[in-house]
Design a protein around this motif. Structure first.
Motif, PDB file in Angstrom:
ATOM      1  N   LEU A  67       0.817  -1.206   0.000  1.00  0.00           N
ATOM      2  CA  LEU A  67       0.000   0.000   0.000  1.00  0.00           C
ATOM      3  C   LEU A  67       0.852   1.257   0.000  1.00  0.00           C
ATOM      4  CD1 LEU A  67      -3.036  -0.801   2.143  1.00  0.00           C
ATOM      5  CD2 LEU A  67      -2.972   1.067   0.499  1.00  0.00           C
ATOM      6  N   ALA A  68       1.958   1.178   0.724  1.00  0.00           N
ATOM      7  CA  ALA A  68       2.844   2.346   0.780  1.00  0.00           C
ATOM      8  C   ALA A  68       3.370   2.680  -0.612  1.00  0.00           C
ATOM      9  CB  ALA A  68       4.001   2.070   1.740  1.00  0.00           C
ATOM     10  N   LEU A  69       3.449   1.645  -1.466  1.00  0.00           N
ATOM     11  CA  LEU A  69       3.935   1.882  -2.829  1.00  0.00           C
ATOM     12  C   LEU A  69       3.000   2.790  -3.619  1.00  0.00           C
ATOM     13  CD1 LEU A  69       5.001  -1.690  -4.029  1.00  0.00           C
ATOM     14  CD2 LEU A  69       6.510   0.256  -3.590  1.00  0.00           C
ATOM     15  N   GLN A  82      -2.428  11.040  -1.506  1.00  0.00           N
ATOM     16  CA  GLN A  82      -3.263  11.788  -0.561  1.00  0.00           C
ATOM     17  C   GLN A  82      -4.664  11.214  -0.438  1.00  0.00           C
ATOM     18  OE1 GLN A  82      -2.617  12.719  -3.519  1.00  0.00           O
ATOM     19  NE2 GLN A  82      -4.414  13.646  -4.459  1.00  0.00           N
ATOM     20  N   GLU A  83      -5.051  10.354  -1.430  1.00  0.00           N
ATOM     21  CA  GLU A  83      -6.383   9.761  -1.403  1.00  0.00           C
ATOM     22  C   GLU A  83      -6.474   8.585  -0.430  1.00  0.00           C
ATOM     23  OE1 GLU A  83      -9.010  10.833  -3.119  1.00  0.00           O
ATOM     24  OE2 GLU A  83      -7.857  12.466  -4.022  1.00  0.00           O
ATOM     25  N   THR A  84      -5.320   8.009  -0.140  1.00  0.00           N
ATOM     26  CA  THR A  84      -5.330   6.836   0.719  1.00  0.00           C
ATOM     27  C   THR A  84      -5.883   7.201   2.095  1.00  0.00           C
ATOM     28  OG1 THR A  84      -3.386   6.075  -0.427  1.00  0.00           O
ATOM     29  CG2 THR A  84      -3.913   4.977   1.629  1.00  0.00           C
ATOM     30  N   ALA A 129      -0.916  16.359  -0.023  1.00  0.00           N
ATOM     31  CA  ALA A 129      -1.384  15.971   1.309  1.00  0.00           C
ATOM     32  C   ALA A 129      -1.014  17.025   2.347  1.00  0.00           C
ATOM     33  CB  ALA A 129      -0.761  14.639   1.693  1.00  0.00           C
ATOM     34  N   SER A 130      -1.723  16.998   3.465  1.00  0.00           N
ATOM     35  CA  SER A 130      -1.332  17.866   4.577  1.00  0.00           C
ATOM     36  C   SER A 130      -0.321  17.078   5.399  1.00  0.00           C
ATOM     37  CB  SER A 130      -2.544  18.240   5.418  1.00  0.00           C
ATOM     38  OG  SER A 130      -3.294  17.080   5.699  1.00  0.00           O
ATOM     39  N   ASN A 165       5.008  -0.714  12.505  1.00  0.00           N
ATOM     40  CA  ASN A 165       6.063  -0.092  11.696  1.00  0.00           C
ATOM     41  C   ASN A 165       5.592   0.115  10.267  1.00  0.00           C
ATOM     42  OD1 ASN A 165       7.786  -0.141  13.856  1.00  0.00           O
ATOM     43  ND2 ASN A 165       8.942  -1.926  13.160  1.00  0.00           N
ATOM     44  N   ALA A 166       4.975  -0.921   9.716  1.00  0.00           N
ATOM     45  CA  ALA A 166       4.516  -0.840   8.329  1.00  0.00           C
ATOM     46  C   ALA A 166       3.424   0.208   8.193  1.00  0.00           C
ATOM     47  CB  ALA A 166       4.010  -2.202   7.864  1.00  0.00           C
ATOM     48  N   LEU A 167       2.564   0.294   9.202  1.00  0.00           N
ATOM     49  CA  LEU A 167       1.494   1.286   9.179  1.00  0.00           C
ATOM     50  C   LEU A 167       2.080   2.700   9.208  1.00  0.00           C
ATOM     51  CD1 LEU A 167      -1.571   1.574   9.153  1.00  0.00           C
ATOM     52  CD2 LEU A 167      -1.547   1.490  11.638  1.00  0.00           C
ATOM     53  N   ILE A 168       3.098   2.875  10.034  1.00  0.00           N
ATOM     54  CA  ILE A 168       3.775   4.180  10.081  1.00  0.00           C
ATOM     55  C   ILE A 168       4.327   4.525   8.700  1.00  0.00           C
ATOM     56  CG2 ILE A 168       5.731   5.457  11.064  1.00  0.00           C
ATOM     57  CD1 ILE A 168       5.314   3.921  13.661  1.00  0.00           C
ATOM     58  N   SER A 169       4.878   3.511   8.026  1.00  0.00           N
ATOM     59  CA  SER A 169       5.425   3.731   6.675  1.00  0.00           C
ATOM     60  C   SER A 169       4.368   4.260   5.719  1.00  0.00           C
ATOM     61  CB  SER A 169       5.973   2.441   6.096  1.00  0.00           C
ATOM     62  OG  SER A 169       7.129   2.069   6.762  1.00  0.00           O
ATOM     63  N   VAL A 170       3.141   3.730   5.840  1.00  0.00           N
ATOM     64  CA  VAL A 170       2.081   4.204   4.956  1.00  0.00           C
ATOM     65  C   VAL A 170       1.763   5.672   5.246  1.00  0.00           C
ATOM     66  CG1 VAL A 170      -0.284   3.876   4.161  1.00  0.00           C
ATOM     67  CG2 VAL A 170       1.101   1.901   4.749  1.00  0.00           C
ATOM     68  N   TYR A 171       1.648   6.009   6.529  1.00  0.00           N
ATOM     69  CA  TYR A 171       1.407   7.409   6.902  1.00  0.00           C
ATOM     70  C   TYR A 171       2.491   8.310   6.319  1.00  0.00           C
ATOM     71  CZ  TYR A 171      -2.484   7.015  10.217  1.00  0.00           C
ATOM     72  OH  TYR A 171      -3.709   6.856  10.785  1.00  0.00           O
ATOM     73  N   VAL A 172       3.734   7.852   6.461  1.00  0.00           N
ATOM     74  CA  VAL A 172       4.869   8.628   5.977  1.00  0.00           C
ATOM     75  C   VAL A 172       4.760   8.839   4.471  1.00  0.00           C
ATOM     76  CG1 VAL A 172       7.318   8.363   5.470  1.00  0.00           C
ATOM     77  CG2 VAL A 172       6.488   8.037   7.807  1.00  0.00           C
ATOM     78  N   LYS A 173       4.425   7.757   3.787  1.00  0.00           N
ATOM     79  CA  LYS A 173       4.342   7.842   2.325  1.00  0.00           C
ATOM     80  C   LYS A 173       3.227   8.807   1.902  1.00  0.00           C
ATOM     81  CE  LYS A 173       5.182   7.216  -1.865  1.00  0.00           C
ATOM     82  NZ  LYS A 173       4.357   6.373  -2.707  1.00  0.00           N
ATOM     83  N   CYS A 174       2.092   8.708   2.577  1.00  0.00           N
ATOM     84  CA  CYS A 174       0.986   9.615   2.254  1.00  0.00           C
ATOM     85  C   CYS A 174       1.380  11.058   2.517  1.00  0.00           C
ATOM     86  CB  CYS A 174      -0.249   9.280   3.074  1.00  0.00           C
ATOM     87  SG  CYS A 174      -0.997   7.727   2.617  1.00  0.00           S
ATOM     88  N   ALA A 175       2.123  11.255   3.596  1.00  0.00           N
ATOM     89  CA  ALA A 175       2.514  12.611   3.958  1.00  0.00           C
ATOM     90  C   ALA A 175       3.389  13.237   2.878  1.00  0.00           C
ATOM     91  CB  ALA A 175       3.250  12.604   5.290  1.00  0.00           C
ATOM     92  N   SER A 176       4.147  12.409   2.164  1.00  0.00           N
ATOM     93  CA  SER A 176       5.061  12.972   1.171  1.00  0.00           C
ATOM     94  C   SER A 176       4.375  13.183  -0.175  1.00  0.00           C
ATOM     95  CB  SER A 176       6.287  12.084   0.998  1.00  0.00           C
ATOM     96  OG  SER A 176       5.904  10.853   0.444  1.00  0.00           O
ATOM     97  N   SER A 177       3.098  12.822  -0.252  1.00  0.00           N
ATOM     98  CA  SER A 177       2.358  13.123  -1.482  1.00  0.00           C
ATOM     99  C   SER A 177       2.178  14.637  -1.581  1.00  0.00           C
ATOM    100  CB  SER A 177       1.012  12.420  -1.436  1.00  0.00           C
ATOM    101  OG  SER A 177       0.112  13.068  -2.287  1.00  0.00           O
ATOM    102  N   PRO A 178       2.384  15.203  -2.778  1.00  0.00           N
ATOM    103  CA  PRO A 178       2.461  16.664  -2.881  1.00  0.00           C
ATOM    104  C   PRO A 178       1.206  17.423  -2.435  1.00  0.00           C
ATOM    105  CG  PRO A 178       2.452  15.593  -5.059  1.00  0.00           C
ATOM    106  CD  PRO A 178       2.637  14.528  -4.048  1.00  0.00           C
TER     107      PRO A 178
END
Length: 812
Positions: free
Chosen positions: A173-175, A179-181, A218-219, A203-216
């Motif tokens: 999912l992180a892949l 921002q829609e996730t 996203a807040s 840990n993996a869940l944190i990775s998803v949050y991190v990835k979403c955060a880096s979407s241009p």
DNA sequence: ATAGGGTTAG
């Protein structure tokens, strides 16, 4: 051979004669031996081969876990062919063997084969583990969607997801997270699954949050805060938890927050140090990165290759050659033998040296490396390409044992940027023929090739392909398109690309300003520059070169001077010789020769060739003989083989009718063996390029062109056109002069375009040298006679002829 | 038999 076969059959008979219990002890013995092979080690493969060979010669047929173990070792030593061979011969492989093969093929980047084995596994044999392996396989091969689909299948078929499943599916999912996730929903799903307290899953869940955060869009601060909350509330944190949250902050550019977490670690792991250092490097905090490197040393933590490569690339990108050299020396001290410096560190060293302009030192590193991989070859190729040493780059490219998309891309853009547009395009199509999918940078290289060739149709086709490939939002391709359209004479298309690009950088702005400037839209170009400043994009050296050229083309002396002065004052960029040359060009064109000379005298360095060239061409326009001759003399000293100086000087004499001096310059040129670059013009008709030389006799349809020009000439004279024979630079009779004018390459190309292009279509002609004054005048009349737009690009700029006028306003 | 972090080539 016969003996060997006999021995084997004896051995087989021997095994056959063993009792059941004996066979079991033989098997146990093999199993124990295989247990000694630890996976991934280099010796395990050879040991396993020995044991396997023994089995074969003694006629022992491995089954069950012994066979699985053999397959596993072969897989992990990347001898997939042997593993597959064994696997294929098992009539009913068990789920462990299947899962081993699935994982191995996935890890080898072949998810198709993994999927095939998975597909052929009956539902009754499957278990959760084999689903997990396949899901991971997809996510390792960047196919998040396939992973999710399989996860759905898994639930549909009533397999119970476990910790591994959740960790893997979250990674998948992180892949594809953007921002829609809906992170909240995922969060709930994890909680419901009962794995919400498992460290690896969180840990993996944190990775998803991190990835979403880096979407241009996203807040990011909100999402990162949620990630941090998860981290803070974890009951058990492992090493990964720490580095995940640190890299999370780093990737979202919040180095302070990352540092805070890092400082809170009791025992700082090498990985965490590396994450911080690479974070500083990627966010251009070079001093901080170097400081961390020192602190690491003082804390007694041993650097590893990851640390070295990050720090070296920091020095390379910041041009800190001396720091880089110190790190190099440090590495050599720590590693004792240069043979022990790892492959990736050597690769980083190659890049350090060439980026600091030391191509030959980079080559030394490359040559002394015990082993090289594709990265090494690509790095050294880039070194030569970047230095413009194309011949050497070509031979590296040919000799390389292996090439990937990057290799081709580097070579294509290198060729394009050094004026080998045709070769660049050839390589681009060759790359596709070899089955490689070009990336957006490769497209950018091909498009730049079109810009160099002024091949508009080809460029348009590439633009269409680019969109089909899904690269329409690429920054580098967009920047290349702006330049291509502008250089091909379609400034409107360039502007359109610029406006529709989702992200732009200073390169895009520079390209757009240059496009407008070259096409004579000086005021608009400067408006763009002001807009760029308003949007807080910092101008760079290139921006100012472009802005100064624009002012020069448009005769905006006052503005140009102000911008020049603001460079250092407002932006801390000290003007280089190239900037001074443009300032002098600006002043000279406007006839302010003495002011230009003052600048030369007060400059902080000795005037070089670009300065004298600007002075000379300015003097030619305004007939300032004294300064012009002085400039020419300096240029003869600095570059005696340069044809341009002789041409400009003889033109200057010809303008005032000093034919004896013209002859002297021409003789000097002959004596020194200097050849004038022949003027040529070309025009693209139906995707092929037609080239004309002066007085052309080579082009198959040139007779029709001469006839048409004569016909046009009559109509033009009726509107008041008079051939201006002062542009004939040889002394001859005036009728001859008129004839000489009528055969100029640009006239031939324009006439050919008018004849061959669809009625009413704009004619775009390109000339390698400066356009001739009479041609410039003639095209004004021509545009009126044929009621069509004619665009001519010479070495530096564009002229748009429309309804009897030129966009340059006769200032050129 | 299966999971998750840090590096180098434009």
């Amino acid at each position: 051979m016969k003996n060997a076969a006999a021995a084997a059959s004896t051995s087989i008979n021997l095994i056959k004669s063993l009792r059941e219990s004996d066979i079991r002890s033989v098997a146990n013995c093999y199993a124990a031996q295989l247990q000694l092979c630890c996976p991934h080690s280099s010796t395990s493969y050879s040991l396993a081969r020995c044991v396997h060979a023994h089995m074969i010669t003694s006629g022992f047929r491995p089954r069950g876990h012994i066979l699985n173990r053999l397959i596993d070792i072969y897989c992990k030593s990347s001898y997939l062919v042997y593993a597959h061979h064994l696997f294929d011969k098992i009539p009913e492989p068990d789920i462990v063997a299947r899962t081993t093969m699935i994982a191995a093929y996935s890890a080898a980047g072949n998810p198709e084969l993994a999927r095939e084995i998975f597909r052929r596994t009956p539902l009754s044999v499957r278990d959760t583990v084999c689903y997990n392996a396949m899901i991971t396989g997809y996510s390792h091969n960047n196919d998040g969607h396939a992973a999710i689909e399989l996860f759905r299948d898994m639930k549909r078929d009533d397999f119970e997801p476990d910790n591994y499943t959740f960790t893997s599916i979250l990674a998948a999912l992180a892949l594809i997270a953007d921002q829609e996730t809906h992170c909240q929903q995922l969060h709930c799903a994890v909680a419901k699954s009962g794995t919400g307290l498992v460290t690896s899953v969180v840990n993996a869940l944190i990775s998803v949050y991190v990835k979403c955060a880096s979407s241009p869009l996203a807040s990011s601060s909100l999402l990162m805060a949620a990630a941090k909350k998860l981290f803070d509330e974890m009951r058990v944190r492992d090493e990964l938890s720490w580095t995940t949250i640190i890299t999370g902050y780093v990737r979202n550019g919040d180095l302070d927050a990352a540092r805070q977490v890092f400082d809170g670690m009791n025992e700082k792991l090498v990985v965490a140090w590396n994450a911080m250092i690479s974070g500083y490097v990627h966010n251009c905090f070079v001093p901080e990165a170097l400081e961390m490197f020192r602190k690491m040393h003082l804390s007694g933590i041993k650097h590893d290759e990851f640390t070295y490569t990050s720090v070296l690339s920091a020095c390379a990108n910041a041009g800190l050659f001396l720091h880089g050299k110190q790190v190099h020396a440090y590495i050599l001290r720590m590693e004792k033998l240069s043979q022990d410096v790892s492959l990736s560190v050597n690769n980083a060293l190659i890049t350090l040296y060439w980026k600091c302009g030391k191509v030959d030192e980079a080559r030394l590193i490359f040559s002394s490396m015990p082993t090289r991989d594709l990265v090494s070859w690509n790095a050294i190729l880039s070194a030569y390409v970047n230095a413009g040493r194309i011949n050497e780059a070509r031979s590296f490219f040919t000799e390389m044992p292996e090439r990937n998309v990057l290799t081709w891309t580097v070579m294509i853009s290198g060729l394009a940027q050094n004026g080998f547009g045709e070769e660049g395009l050839k390589l681009f199509s060759q790359m596709k023929l070899e089955g490689l999918k070009p990336c957006d940078y490769a497209f950018a290289g091909a498009i730049t090739s079109c810009a160099a060739l002024a091949a508009l149709e080809h460029g348009r086709q590439l633009h269409a392909q680019l969109v089909r490939f899904g690269f329409d939002s690429s920054l580098s391709a967009g920047n290349a398109l702006i330049t291509m359209y502008a250089r091909c004479g379609v400034v409107e298309a360039a502007h359109c690309v610029f406006l529709t690009m989702p992200y732009v950088d200073s390169v895009s702005w520079n390209a757009m300003i240059a496009a407008l400037g070259q096409h004579g839209h000086g005021a608009q170009a400067l408006e763009h520059f002001e807009q760029m400043l308003k949007e807080n994009i910092l101008p760079d050296r290139i921006t100012f070169l472009t802005v100064l050229s624009t002012c020069s083309h448009a005769g905006l002396v006052k503005q140009g001077r102000n911008y020049f002065n603001s460079m250092h004052k407002l932006y801390g960029i000290s003007p280089g010789e190239d900037h001074y040359a443009r300032l002098i060009d600006l002043l000279c064109r406007a006839g302010k020769i003495s002011e230009a000379k003052d600048v030369v005298q007060t400059m902080p360095f000795e005037p070089g060739a670009p300065i004298w060239e600007a002075l000379l061409s300015g003097c030619r326009i305004h007939g300032n003989m004294d300064v012009g001759i002085e400039a020419a003399e300096r240029l003869f000293e600095l570059m005696p083989q340069h044809d341009g100086t002789y041409i400009l000087l003889s033109n200057m004499y010809a303008n005032v009718g000093r034919w004896d001096s013209v002859a002297k310059v021409r003789k000097l040129m002959r004596d020194r063996g200097v050849k004038k670059e022949p003027g040529c013009s070309w025009v693209e008709v139906e995707s092929s390029v037609h080239v004309f030389l002066v007085d052309d006799t080579v082009h198959p349809e040139v007779q029709a062109v001469y006839n048409y020009l004569e016909e046009l000439g009559l109509k033009m004279r009726k509107l008041g056109y008079v051939p201006d024979t002062k542009y004939v630079l040889h002394d001859m009779e005036s009728e001859q002069k008129e004839y000489a004018l009528s055969t100029h390459s640009e006239k031939l190309a324009v006439a050919f375009g008018l004849l061959k292009l669809p009625l009413g279509a704009t004619v775009r002609v390109f000339k390698n040298l400066r356009i001739c004054g009479d041609c410039h005048n003639a095209f004004k009349f021509m545009s009126k006679v044929v009621a069509r737009e004619i665009i001519v690009r010479d070495g530096k700029r564009f002229h748009h002829f429309r309804n009897g006028d030129c966009s340059c306003g006769n200032y050129w």
